[in-house]
Design a protein around this motif. Sequence first.
Motif, PDB file in Angstrom:
ATOM      1  N   CYS A  17       0.863  -1.187   0.000  1.00  0.00           N
ATOM      2  CA  CYS A  17       0.000   0.000   0.000  1.00  0.00           C
ATOM      3  C   CYS A  17       0.894   1.231   0.000  1.00  0.00           C
ATOM      4  O   CYS A  17       1.359   1.669   1.054  1.00  0.00           O
ATOM      5  CB  CYS A  17      -0.914  -0.002   1.219  1.00  0.00           C
ATOM      6  N   GLN A  18       1.141   1.770  -1.182  1.00  0.00           N
ATOM      7  CA  GLN A  18       2.028   2.917  -1.320  1.00  0.00           C
ATOM      8  C   GLN A  18       1.477   3.881  -2.349  1.00  0.00           C
ATOM      9  O   GLN A  18       0.913   3.467  -3.362  1.00  0.00           O
ATOM     10  CB  GLN A  18       3.424   2.477  -1.778  1.00  0.00           C
ATOM     11  N   ALA A  19       1.641   5.160  -2.091  1.00  0.00           N
ATOM     12  CA  ALA A  19       1.319   6.194  -3.075  1.00  0.00           C
ATOM     13  C   ALA A  19       2.264   7.359  -2.835  1.00  0.00           C
ATOM     14  O   ALA A  19       2.290   7.931  -1.739  1.00  0.00           O
ATOM     15  CB  ALA A  19      -0.128   6.638  -2.951  1.00  0.00           C
ATOM     16  N   LEU A  20       3.065   7.669  -3.838  1.00  0.00           N
ATOM     17  CA  LEU A  20       4.030   8.759  -3.712  1.00  0.00           C
ATOM     18  C   LEU A  20       3.346  10.112  -3.860  1.00  0.00           C
ATOM     19  O   LEU A  20       2.169  10.204  -4.229  1.00  0.00           O
ATOM     20  CB  LEU A  20       5.130   8.588  -4.756  1.00  0.00           C
ATOM     21  N   GLU A  21       4.080  11.171  -3.577  1.00  0.00           N
ATOM     22  CA  GLU A  21       3.498  12.517  -3.534  1.00  0.00           C
ATOM     23  C   GLU A  21       2.847  12.936  -4.845  1.00  0.00           C
ATOM     24  O   GLU A  21       1.905  13.737  -4.842  1.00  0.00           O
ATOM     25  CB  GLU A  21       4.568  13.530  -3.126  1.00  0.00           C
TER      26      GLU A  21
END
Length: 229
Positions: A17-21
Amino acid sequence: MKMDTLKTIAGGLVVSCQALEDEPLHSSFIMARMAVAAQAGGAVAIRTNSVEDITAIRSAVSLPTIGIIKQDYAGSAVYITPTKAEIDALLATGTEIIAMDATMRQRPAETLPELVEYCRKVAPKVLLMADIDSIANAKYAETLGFDIIAPTLMGYTDETKDWNIADNGFERLKQMLKDITTPIIAEGHIDTPEKAKRVLELGVHAVVVGGAITRPQQITERFVETMKK
């Protein structure tokens, strides 16, 4: 504690579960809800990036976490938990597993052996996961005593940019399983349930899937590109 965590994730699906800026879903709240959905769907652990997201996720689910911090440094291509500073920040979250770039590329500060030694000294109960790109680096990580090895970076480094973990029927993964005894978690390019099932059959300890589950922008793009062909 280490063996308990390894047993907990054995044979299961770890959801990243990752989301960059610069991504639409960048939000600790959203990543925590993604983790809740993953847990409800049967995930055994969550891999996630940043202190904020790890903290939010650990408050929302009961699953163990694989924590990373992505940080760019001038003069080095290593960005997954690259220095002691990121390790200290991760240790403060209570994450059960810390993953870091374990390739032999130039690092921005401490050497990889120094980082492993530091972790063993200050947090002996925390599992260390080596994100590698090749069989040679998998062997190197094993000599350093990592608890888990994952081909996370295969296809994402200059040396392996034309590779894919699934190439030639997972031949590189098969060779890795023959060459090392450390538990291997398959990660990278596992984008279908069939591939996840296949790598488990080959003998990996667990499977990490990210974009195919938690990045709707990428999923939408794949649909659109296929429909245009």
